[in-house]
Design a protein around this motif. Structure first.
Motif, PDB file in Angstrom:
ATOM      1  N   ILE A 129       0.843  -1.205   0.000  1.00  0.00           N
ATOM      2  CA  ILE A 129       0.000   0.000   0.000  1.00  0.00           C
ATOM      3  C   ILE A 129       0.876   1.253   0.000  1.00  0.00           C
ATOM      4  O   ILE A 129       1.737   1.405   0.866  1.00  0.00           O
ATOM      5  N   PRO A 130       0.681   2.163  -0.947  1.00  0.00           N
ATOM      6  CA  PRO A 130       1.416   3.431  -0.896  1.00  0.00           C
ATOM      7  C   PRO A 130       1.069   4.207   0.367  1.00  0.00           C
ATOM      8  O   PRO A 130      -0.056   4.117   0.870  1.00  0.00           O
ATOM      9  N   HIS A 131       2.057   4.928   0.909  1.00  0.00           N
ATOM     10  CA  HIS A 131       1.770   5.724   2.108  1.00  0.00           C
ATOM     11  C   HIS A 131       2.417   7.106   1.993  1.00  0.00           C
ATOM     12  O   HIS A 131       3.391   7.295   1.275  1.00  0.00           O
ATOM     13  N   LYS A 132       1.866   8.041   2.719  1.00  0.00           N
ATOM     14  CA  LYS A 132       2.339   9.428   2.683  1.00  0.00           C
ATOM     15  C   LYS A 132       3.485   9.607   3.670  1.00  0.00           C
ATOM     16  O   LYS A 132       3.358   9.291   4.851  1.00  0.00           O
ATOM     17  N   ASP A 133       4.606  10.123   3.144  1.00  0.00           N
ATOM     18  CA  ASP A 133       5.741  10.489   3.996  1.00  0.00           C
ATOM     19  C   ASP A 133       5.652  12.003   4.203  1.00  0.00           C
ATOM     20  O   ASP A 133       5.950  12.782   3.302  1.00  0.00           O
ATOM     21  N   PHE A 153      -2.498   7.471   4.654  1.00  0.00           N
ATOM     22  CA  PHE A 153      -2.092   8.849   4.902  1.00  0.00           C
ATOM     23  C   PHE A 153      -1.894   9.095   6.411  1.00  0.00           C
ATOM     24  O   PHE A 153      -2.158  10.181   6.907  1.00  0.00           O
ATOM     25  N   ASN A 154      -1.462   8.047   7.111  1.00  0.00           N
ATOM     26  CA  ASN A 154      -1.170   8.083   8.551  1.00  0.00           C
ATOM     27  C   ASN A 154      -2.396   8.355   9.401  1.00  0.00           C
ATOM     28  O   ASN A 154      -2.802   7.525  10.200  1.00  0.00           O
ATOM     29  N   TYR A 155      -3.000   9.519   9.230  1.00  0.00           N
ATOM     30  CA  TYR A 155      -4.139   9.903  10.076  1.00  0.00           C
ATOM     31  C   TYR A 155      -5.464   9.407   9.489  1.00  0.00           C
ATOM     32  O   TYR A 155      -6.484   9.415  10.155  1.00  0.00           O
ATOM     33  N   HIS A 156      -5.433   9.024   8.234  1.00  0.00           N
ATOM     34  CA  HIS A 156      -6.645   8.522   7.595  1.00  0.00           C
ATOM     35  C   HIS A 156      -6.254   7.680   6.387  1.00  0.00           C
ATOM     36  O   HIS A 156      -5.105   7.696   5.941  1.00  0.00           O
ATOM     37  N   ARG A 157      -7.223   6.933   5.877  1.00  0.00           N
ATOM     38  CA  ARG A 157      -7.038   6.165   4.646  1.00  0.00           C
ATOM     39  C   ARG A 157      -7.784   6.872   3.520  1.00  0.00           C
ATOM     40  O   ARG A 157      -8.883   7.376   3.740  1.00  0.00           O
ATOM     41  N   MET A 158      -7.184   6.878   2.334  1.00  0.00           N
ATOM     42  CA  MET A 158      -7.854   7.498   1.195  1.00  0.00           C
ATOM     43  C   MET A 158      -8.051   6.448   0.099  1.00  0.00           C
ATOM     44  O   MET A 158      -7.111   5.758  -0.286  1.00  0.00           O
ATOM     45  N   GLU A 159      -9.291   6.312  -0.351  1.00  0.00           N
ATOM     46  CA  GLU A 159      -9.607   5.308  -1.373  1.00  0.00           C
ATOM     47  C   GLU A 159      -9.151   5.770  -2.750  1.00  0.00           C
ATOM     48  O   GLU A 159      -9.486   6.866  -3.189  1.00  0.00           O
TER      49      GLU A 159
END
Length: 633
Positions: free
Chosen positions: A424-428, A483-489
């Motif tokens: 899963i891609p994640h936000k840094d 996105f750490n604080y939330h998931r984005m579809e």
């Protein structure tokens, strides 16, 4: 052959001419776009624009027109630039207007200075996309694109200062002795038969890291799939960037920018006074990621960009144009023998199982054609169970599929890969970028999941998350980016084929149990001979067939809808327990792709009956296997 004139070698001089003629009117930008649009329509001129996908960046002339076929991996924050600025000569007070569009660095004459307080200054906005080559693009697709390009030799008007092997490359070979061996063997050849330069600027190692003398930690080019090679690029878009989104596949034409000044934020000795005050608010990591050395990550200032319907180079780019309609009608007229040959080819690939080959064709032309609320319509994930484990059958089957589809990936499912891979891609937030994952794939990519190598073991937290992500991809055709604080579809359209011994652990739309009619003594030899037996022209017809049919429209007439409903009611009367609404949905899906596979864009009575027959055969086979094994498949 079009004359390769100023518009190709020096596009900024063309822009300068249009700008000078039309200032202070604001429509000069529109005239620039129109000019290049017309030029690219002439005599296949698009083929004469060098492609960043094929030509190493150090062979391209800076500020020339280039193109790039890519996927949007990330979108950076919009940036402001001086669209129009004024310079003044301190001695004579002479003033000159300049354009800042399509440039990274403001230009002015030796005796001129930029007047930052000029009333003529126009501040504009542009969007930067971080783009990578299409993940998992097949070698045949890349080769056909390369073959259509003009051959680009090192420019005579611009001699690269690093034409010979560089110090960095020598250093790289010391670090990786295997690269020396590769060079001596001539392992990488381009389409023209030249040995591809193993240069630091144009290739990334399997771990995506490239070592640059100007940045101490290695630079991660952020390719979604391991082992990917090719340039990453910062694509600067000036118009209609709202129409593009992450994971879109684009073809862009624009001005190549590789100015050494762009690497200034990576220099340890950088002078803070040269940086924009706003940029200094960014973290050092963000500056490093967003302003990588231009020799590693070149910039393209987009003049024209289009979202691609597909990435198959054997098909016209847009099927709605008149010329394309002729191509489609000509191909449809010979569809029947192509389907018959493809069915025979896949039957051999599936060890003589013609029923499994029928379902594999339906799977390969399936696509999500609409979404109703959260439900993706048209997805057709097939679980091919009963696959032999010992002979690396899936590996060879995947290689055949790779020769048929433009983009694909083979995911070997093991406890180790589930626990250690990043799906899963994640936000840094430190670097302010989206870190890629295996499931960040372009639309219509074929994902082959091999469960035959799965052994007993314990999934850790990451492994459970990865398996859940695969389940969500299959069921809902979406990936929830972290996105750490939330998931984005992020909705997607990925064709998933699962090979397994028993029933898959993952969900699927359709399970087909393989019944091999032949067991070849040497699986590798058998599968290789299948490919060599197919003429290249026939293989190309298979490739066109599979890509074209998923782009066709399809409908069901009211008359046939009524007949299907009545048929379903009759089936329920005879056997209410074994025929459910879910079965009806599956039969309609099989009927849809069965019709399209025969070139029919509407459902006929005959195709409906054939779909029912296929489903009955498939179910009977599963029941037979269940009674043999005494457990559920």
């Amino acid at each position: 052959m079009p004359c390769v004139g100023d518009w190709l070698n020096s596009p900024l001089s063309i822009v300068q001419g249009i700008f000078a003629q039309n200032v202070p009117n604001s429509d000069w930008e529109k005239k620039v776009t129109e000019y290049f649009k017309e030029k690219l329509k002439e005599n296949n001129a698009t083929n004469w624009v060098p492609s960043l996908n094929d030509v190493p960046v150090h062979y391209l002339k800076p500020n020339s027109l280039v193109k790039f076929r890519c996927m949007v991996q990330d979108m950076f924050d919009p940036e402001f630039y001086m669209g129009v600025y004024e310079t003044v000569d301190p001695n004579t007070n002479a003033r000159v207007l300049h354009f800042g569009k399509y440039r990274d660095v403001a230009e002015c004459g030796p005796q001129q200075e930029i007047d930052l307080n000029s009333s003529q200054t126009v501040t504009s906005e542009r969007q930067t996309f971080y783009c990578v080559p299409v993940p998992g693009e097949s070698a045949w697709s890349q080769a056909y694109v390369s073959a259509s390009q003009a051959r680009v030799s090192p420019s005579t008007s611009y001699t690269p200062s690093r034409h010979k092997r560089s110090y960095e490359e020598d250093e790289d070979m010391d670090l990786h002795p295997s690269k020396q061996k590769e060079q001596h063997m001539g392992s990488g050849s381009d389409i023209h038969g030249c040995v591809e330069p193993k240069r630091l600027e144009t290739e990334a190692s399997a771990g995506h890291h490239v070592i640059s003398p100007n940045c101490s930690p290695p630079l991660d080019l952020n390719f979604p799939l391991p082992g990917e090679k090719g340039p990453a690029c910062l694509v600067k878009v000036y118009e209609n960037w709202e129409s593009f989104k992450v994971n879109d596949v684009l073809e862009v034409f624009g001005v190549l920018s590789v100015d050494p000044v762009l690497s200034i934020v990576n220099s340890e000795e950088r002078d803070s006074s040269t940086l924009d005050p706003m940029e200094c608010m960014d973290t050092a990591e963000e500056q490093r990621v967003h302003s990588p050395p231009a020799s590693l990550v070149p910039r393209i200032h987009v003049i024209l960009a289009q979202k691609l319907q597909h990435i198959n180079p054997l098909l016209p780019a847009c099927l709605n144009e008149e010329e394309s309609k002729t191509f489609v009608s000509n191909f449809m007229s010979e569809l029947s023998p192509v389907r018959a040959e493809l069915l025979g080819f896949l039957t051999h690939a599936l060890l003589g199982d013609s029923l499994a080959a029928e379902y594999l064709i339906l799977h390969l032309i399936s696509t999500v054609y609409a979404r109703r609320d959260v439900l993706p319509l048209g997805k057709f994930t097939v679980n091919l169970s009963g696959c032999p484990q010992s002979s690396a059958f899936t590996e060879h089957l995947y290689r055949l599929i790779q020769h048929l589809v433009p983009a694909s990936y083979h995911l070997r499912m093991s406890i180790e890969s589930m626990n250690q891979s990043r799906f899963i891609p994640h936000k840094d937030y430190t670097a302010n970028r989206l870190v890629s994952g295996l499931l960040q794939l372009a639309s219509n990519t074929s994902l082959v999941i091999d469960e035959t190598q799965l052994e007993q073991g314990q999934l850790d937290t990451a492994g459970v998350r990865n398996v859940t992500a695969l389940g969500n991809l299959i069921t809902w055709q979406k990936v929830d980016y972290d996105f750490n604080y939330h998931r984005m579809e992020f909705p997607c359209n990925i064709n998933v084929l699962i090979t397994s011994e028993g029933r898959s652990l993952l969900p699927s739309d359709c399970q087909v149990h393989l019944q091999p009619q032949i067991i070849p003594p040497n699986m590798e030899e058998y599968m290789s001979s299948l490919l060599t037996a197919v003429l290249p022209s026939v293989l190309n017809k298979f490739r066109i067939y599979l890509s074209l049919l998923r782009l066709l429209d399809y409908s069901i007439s009211d008359e046939v809808t009524k007949a299907v409903e009545e048929d379903f009611v009759e089936m329920r009367k005879n056997n209410p327990e074994s025929v459910t609404a879910d079965d009806l949905h599956k039969m309609l899906l099989v009927a849809r792709f069965l019709s399209l596979s025969a070139g029919q864009t509407t459902l006929s009575r005959e195709r409906w009956l054939r779909a029912k027959q296929l489903e009955a055969l498939r179910k009977a086979r599963l029941q037979q296997q269940q009674s043999v094994n005494g457990n559920e498949l």
